[in-house]
Motif scaffolding. Structure first.
Motif, PDB file in Angstrom:
ATOM      1  N   GLY A  64       0.784  -1.295   0.157  1.00 34.88           N
ATOM      2  CA  GLY A  64      -0.131   0.027  -0.044  1.00 34.88           C
ATOM      3  C   GLY A  64       0.677   1.198   0.001  1.00 34.88           C
ATOM      4  O   GLY A  64       0.582   2.160  -0.791  1.00 34.88           O
ATOM      5  N   ALA A  65       1.883   1.284   1.175  1.00 35.68           N
ATOM      6  CA  ALA A  65       2.727   2.377   1.004  1.00 35.68           C
ATOM      7  C   ALA A  65       3.363   2.633  -0.158  1.00 35.68           C
ATOM      8  O   ALA A  65       3.554   3.730  -0.976  1.00 35.68           O
ATOM      9  CB  ALA A  65       3.888   2.392   1.863  1.00 35.68           C
ATOM     10  N   VAL A  66       4.154   1.432  -1.093  1.00 35.48           N
ATOM     11  CA  VAL A  66       4.641   1.592  -2.175  1.00 35.48           C
ATOM     12  C   VAL A  66       3.867   2.236  -3.337  1.00 35.48           C
ATOM     13  O   VAL A  66       4.365   3.088  -4.085  1.00 35.48           O
ATOM     14  CB  VAL A  66       4.927   0.099  -2.770  1.00 35.48           C
ATOM     15  N   GLU A  67       2.495   1.619  -3.275  1.00 31.87           N
ATOM     16  CA  GLU A  67       1.591   2.245  -4.507  1.00 31.87           C
ATOM     17  C   GLU A  67       1.485   3.582  -4.358  1.00 31.87           C
ATOM     18  O   GLU A  67       1.321   4.448  -5.332  1.00 31.87           O
ATOM     19  CB  GLU A  67       0.316   1.313  -4.717  1.00 31.87           C
ATOM     20  N   LEU A  68       1.065   4.256  -2.966  1.00 26.77           N
ATOM     21  CA  LEU A  68       0.599   5.448  -3.013  1.00 26.77           C
ATOM     22  C   LEU A  68       1.936   6.287  -3.133  1.00 26.77           C
ATOM     23  O   LEU A  68       1.633   7.354  -3.799  1.00 26.77           O
ATOM     24  CB  LEU A  68       0.151   5.555  -1.363  1.00 26.77           C
ATOM     25  N   THR A  69       2.961   5.792  -2.850  1.00 25.36           N
ATOM     26  CA  THR A  69       4.398   6.870  -3.172  1.00 25.36           C
ATOM     27  C   THR A  69       4.505   6.683  -4.574  1.00 25.36           C
ATOM     28  O   THR A  69       4.931   7.861  -5.315  1.00 25.36           O
ATOM     29  CB  THR A  69       5.544   5.945  -2.543  1.00 25.36           C
ATOM     30  N   GLN A  70       4.329   5.552  -5.355  1.00 25.76           N
ATOM     31  CA  GLN A  70       4.174   5.720  -6.932  1.00 25.76           C
ATOM     32  C   GLN A  70       3.465   6.848  -7.508  1.00 25.76           C
ATOM     33  O   GLN A  70       3.613   7.633  -8.361  1.00 25.76           O
ATOM     34  CB  GLN A  70       4.124   4.206  -7.602  1.00 25.76           C
ATOM     35  N   LEU A  71       2.193   6.997  -6.890  1.00 26.99           N
ATOM     36  CA  LEU A  71       1.381   7.746  -7.320  1.00 26.99           C
ATOM     37  C   LEU A  71       1.317   9.156  -7.024  1.00 26.99           C
ATOM     38  O   LEU A  71       0.876  10.286  -7.802  1.00 26.99           O
ATOM     39  CB  LEU A  71      -0.006   7.510  -6.611  1.00 26.99           C
ATOM     40  N   VAL A  72       2.270   9.544  -5.838  1.00 32.10           N
ATOM     41  CA  VAL A  72       2.631  10.984  -5.501  1.00 32.10           C
ATOM     42  C   VAL A  72       3.826  11.400  -6.114  1.00 32.10           C
ATOM     43  O   VAL A  72       3.996  12.731  -6.288  1.00 32.10           O
ATOM     44  CB  VAL A  72       2.491  11.200  -4.077  1.00 32.10           C
ATOM     45  N   LEU A  73       4.715  10.667  -6.536  1.00 37.50           N
ATOM     46  CA  LEU A  73       6.101  11.232  -6.860  1.00 37.50           C
ATOM     47  C   LEU A  73       6.105  11.897  -8.117  1.00 37.50           C
ATOM     48  O   LEU A  73       6.795  12.697  -8.041  1.00 37.50           O
ATOM     49  CB  LEU A  73       6.848   9.846  -7.040  1.00 37.50           C
ATOM     50  N   PRO A  74       5.179  11.610  -9.155  1.00 36.26           N
ATOM     51  CA  PRO A  74       5.161  12.342 -10.252  1.00 36.26           C
ATOM     52  C   PRO A  74       5.095  14.007  -9.737  1.00 36.26           C
ATOM     53  O   PRO A  74       5.405  15.121 -10.409  1.00 36.26           O
ATOM     54  CB  PRO A  74       4.030  11.766 -11.322  1.00 36.26           C
ATOM     55  N   THR A  75       4.060  14.318  -9.087  1.00 31.01           N
ATOM     56  CA  THR A  75       3.707  15.643  -8.464  1.00 31.01           C
ATOM     57  C   THR A  75       5.074  16.227  -7.753  1.00 31.01           C
ATOM     58  O   THR A  75       5.290  17.324  -8.064  1.00 31.01           O
ATOM     59  CB  THR A  75       2.561  15.618  -7.625  1.00 31.01           C
ATOM     60  N   MET A  76       5.480  15.471  -6.837  1.00 30.01           N
ATOM     61  CA  MET A  76       6.462  15.955  -6.207  1.00 30.01           C
ATOM     62  C   MET A  76       7.892  16.255  -7.192  1.00 30.01           C
ATOM     63  O   MET A  76       8.572  17.140  -6.936  1.00 30.01           O
ATOM     64  CB  MET A  76       7.234  14.734  -4.962  1.00 30.01           C
ATOM     65  N   ARG A  77       7.909  15.497  -8.355  1.00 33.39           N
ATOM     66  CA  ARG A  77       9.050  15.591  -9.285  1.00 33.39           C
ATOM     67  C   ARG A  77       8.804  16.855  -9.844  1.00 33.39           C
ATOM     68  O   ARG A  77       9.514  17.618 -10.191  1.00 33.39           O
ATOM     69  CB  ARG A  77       9.210  14.413 -10.018  1.00 33.39           C
ATOM     70  N   ALA A  78       7.648  17.191 -10.127  1.00 36.99           N
ATOM     71  CA  ALA A  78       7.079  18.323 -10.889  1.00 36.99           C
ATOM     72  C   ALA A  78       7.404  19.667 -10.200  1.00 36.99           C
ATOM     73  O   ALA A  78       8.037  20.696 -10.774  1.00 36.99           O
ATOM     74  CB  ALA A  78       5.727  18.267 -11.446  1.00 36.99           C
ATOM     75  N   GLN A  79       7.203  19.503  -8.894  1.00 36.23           N
ATOM     76  CA  GLN A  79       7.348  20.665  -8.147  1.00 36.23           C
ATOM     77  C   GLN A  79       8.858  20.775  -7.492  1.00 36.23           C
ATOM     78  O   GLN A  79       9.090  21.615  -6.872  1.00 36.23           O
ATOM     79  CB  GLN A  79       6.594  20.708  -6.861  1.00 36.23           C
ATOM     80  N   LYS A  80       9.653  19.682  -7.767  1.00 36.57           N
ATOM     81  CA  LYS A  80      10.967  19.451  -7.269  1.00 36.57           C
ATOM     82  C   LYS A  80      10.984  19.662  -5.784  1.00 36.57           C
ATOM     83  O   LYS A  80      12.216  20.113  -5.272  1.00 36.57           O
ATOM     84  CB  LYS A  80      11.902  20.620  -7.896  1.00 36.57           C
ATOM     85  N   SER A  81      10.300  19.042  -5.046  1.00 34.58           N
ATOM     86  CA  SER A  81      10.390  18.940  -3.537  1.00 34.58           C
ATOM     87  C   SER A  81       9.322  17.878  -3.184  1.00 34.58           C
ATOM     88  O   SER A  81       8.342  17.637  -3.873  1.00 34.58           O
ATOM     89  CB  SER A  81      10.047  20.167  -2.964  1.00 34.58           C
ATOM     90  N   GLY A  82       9.542  17.438  -2.081  1.00 33.86           N
ATOM     91  CA  GLY A  82       8.429  16.661  -1.440  1.00 33.86           C
ATOM     92  C   GLY A  82       9.224  15.631  -0.221  1.00 33.86           C
ATOM     93  O   GLY A  82      10.443  15.286  -0.399  1.00 33.86           O
ATOM     94  N   ARG A  83       8.493  15.067   0.477  1.00 34.33           N
ATOM     95  CA  ARG A  83       8.897  14.102   1.466  1.00 34.33           C
ATOM     96  C   ARG A  83       7.963  13.094   1.634  1.00 34.33           C
ATOM     97  O   ARG A  83       6.795  13.211   2.050  1.00 34.33           O
ATOM     98  CB  ARG A  83       9.224  14.845   2.971  1.00 34.33           C
ATOM     99  N   ILE A  84       8.730  11.708   1.562  1.00 37.30           N
ATOM    100  CA  ILE A  84       7.896  10.553   1.897  1.00 37.30           C
ATOM    101  C   ILE A  84       8.430  10.073   3.150  1.00 37.30           C
ATOM    102  O   ILE A  84       9.467   9.697   3.539  1.00 37.30           O
ATOM    103  CB  ILE A  84       8.203   9.497   0.712  1.00 37.30           C
ATOM    104  N   ILE A  85       7.300   9.903   4.191  1.00 36.75           N
ATOM    105  CA  ILE A  85       7.664   9.590   5.485  1.00 36.75           C
ATOM    106  C   ILE A  85       7.182   8.154   5.724  1.00 36.75           C
ATOM    107  O   ILE A  85       5.685   8.100   5.832  1.00 36.75           O
ATOM    108  CB  ILE A  85       7.216  10.315   6.605  1.00 36.75           C
ATOM    109  N   ASN A  86       7.798   7.148   6.034  1.00 39.19           N
ATOM    110  CA  ASN A  86       7.384   5.761   6.129  1.00 39.19           C
ATOM    111  C   ASN A  86       7.343   5.377   7.464  1.00 39.19           C
ATOM    112  O   ASN A  86       8.516   5.292   8.248  1.00 39.19           O
ATOM    113  CB  ASN A  86       8.314   4.812   5.320  1.00 39.19           C
ATOM    114  N   ILE A  87       6.230   5.004   8.105  1.00 35.38           N
ATOM    115  CA  ILE A  87       6.184   4.472   9.424  1.00 35.38           C
ATOM    116  C   ILE A  87       6.435   3.068   9.605  1.00 35.38           C
ATOM    117  O   ILE A  87       5.713   2.341   9.614  1.00 35.38           O
ATOM    118  CB  ILE A  87       4.904   4.888  10.243  1.00 35.38           C
TER     119      ILE A  87
END
Length: 274
Positions: A104-127
């Motif tokens: 679940g964490a892997v898929e959600l991360t794949q889905l948000v990374l294009p947005t983070m890449r476009a804005q050139k910032s972002g943080r994935i925090i895995n519990i």
């Protein structure tokens, strides 16, 4: 206004984290299967999410992107403990454990990374958990998911740093919650009739039961979530206490010593509970 996505936001650490981020002026998109249990606040948008369902994950992120084009932080918090003898847990439950805690964490991360890449910032925090490095009997698949999450997160961090994003692990230790009761409840459900492992389950039950008031609070961990999201130079690992960090070091650097200590402590606690 910064934006954070938090999964598993209907109870425990996720619930408290949604409130903490909202109180700091962040826009919080909080996901959970039980939307009605997500905290309410003008800065919190509660959305239906089942991280084991790919369609649900896609719909969740799609709805967020309808409401905002900015995703500053994703906190992969959803998880649970599918405890029981490694030999006896049905494969269906093993797969559910990995779907919830890892895929679940892997898929959600794949889905948000294009947005983070476009804005050139972002943080994935895995519990994750200190259980990503150490272990107790009956938790084999839970520990495997947390170890997988950590290795994946570290590799991901190297891959995404060139476009300004980071992948971070938080490793909570003992937490004042119902986690232990739920884990041992699952162990009892997974135990076969007349199982060879019955005495072991009873011993672990004695060690885990009644510890709901022991350890860091969910709010303590929520504050750590916020710190990891806002540190100017974030660490790759966050621990709530020196003790949590120390036991992970022992488990990694001195595995035989850890095994002996763990066996001694479990026997001691189980004996006191008997």
């Amino acid at each position: 206004m910064k934006t954070v996505i938090i999964t598993g936001a209907s109870n425990g650490m996720g619930y408290e984290a949604a409130k903490v981020f909202a109180s700091k002026g962040w826009k919080v998109f909080a996901g959970a299967r039980r939307v009605e249990k997500i905290p309410t606040d003008q800065n919190i948008v509660g959305l239906k999410l089942d991280v084991t369902d790919s369609a649900s994950n896609h719909a969740f992120i799609a709805e967020i992107l309808k409401q905002t084009q900015q995703i500053d932080v994703l906190i992969n918090n959803a998880g649970y403990g599918e405890f029981g003898p490694a030999e006896e847990i049905p494969m269906e439950n093993v797969r559910k454990q990995f779907e919830t805690n890892f895929f679940g964490a892997v898929e959600l991360t794949q889905l948000v990374l294009p947005t983070m890449r476009a804005q050139k910032s972002g943080r994935i925090i895995n519990i994750s958990s200190i259980g990503g490095d150490l272990y107790i009997p009956l938790g084999s698949y839970y520990h495997a998911t947390k170890a997988a999450l950590q290795q994946w997160s570290d590799a991901l961090d190297v891959e995404i740093k060139d476009f300004g994003a980071q992948s971070i692990i938080i490793q909570p230790g003992g937490t004042a919650s119902s986690w232990g009761e739920i884990a041992i409840g699952n162990a009892l459900k997974n135990l076969k009739k007349d199982s060879f492992y019955q005495p072991l389950v009873e011993k672990i039950q004695g060690a885990l039961s009644g510890n709901a008031s022991v350890g860091a609070t969910s709010l303590d961990l929520a504050e750590l979530f916020y710190k990891s999201a806002t540190d100017q130079n974030p660490k790759r690992r966050y621990f709530n206490s020196f003790g949590d960090r120390a036991v992970v070091h022992i488990a990694r650097a001195h595995p035989r010593l850890f095994s002996r200590l763990a066996t001694f402590m479990l026997n001691r606690v189980a004996k006191k509970k008997a």
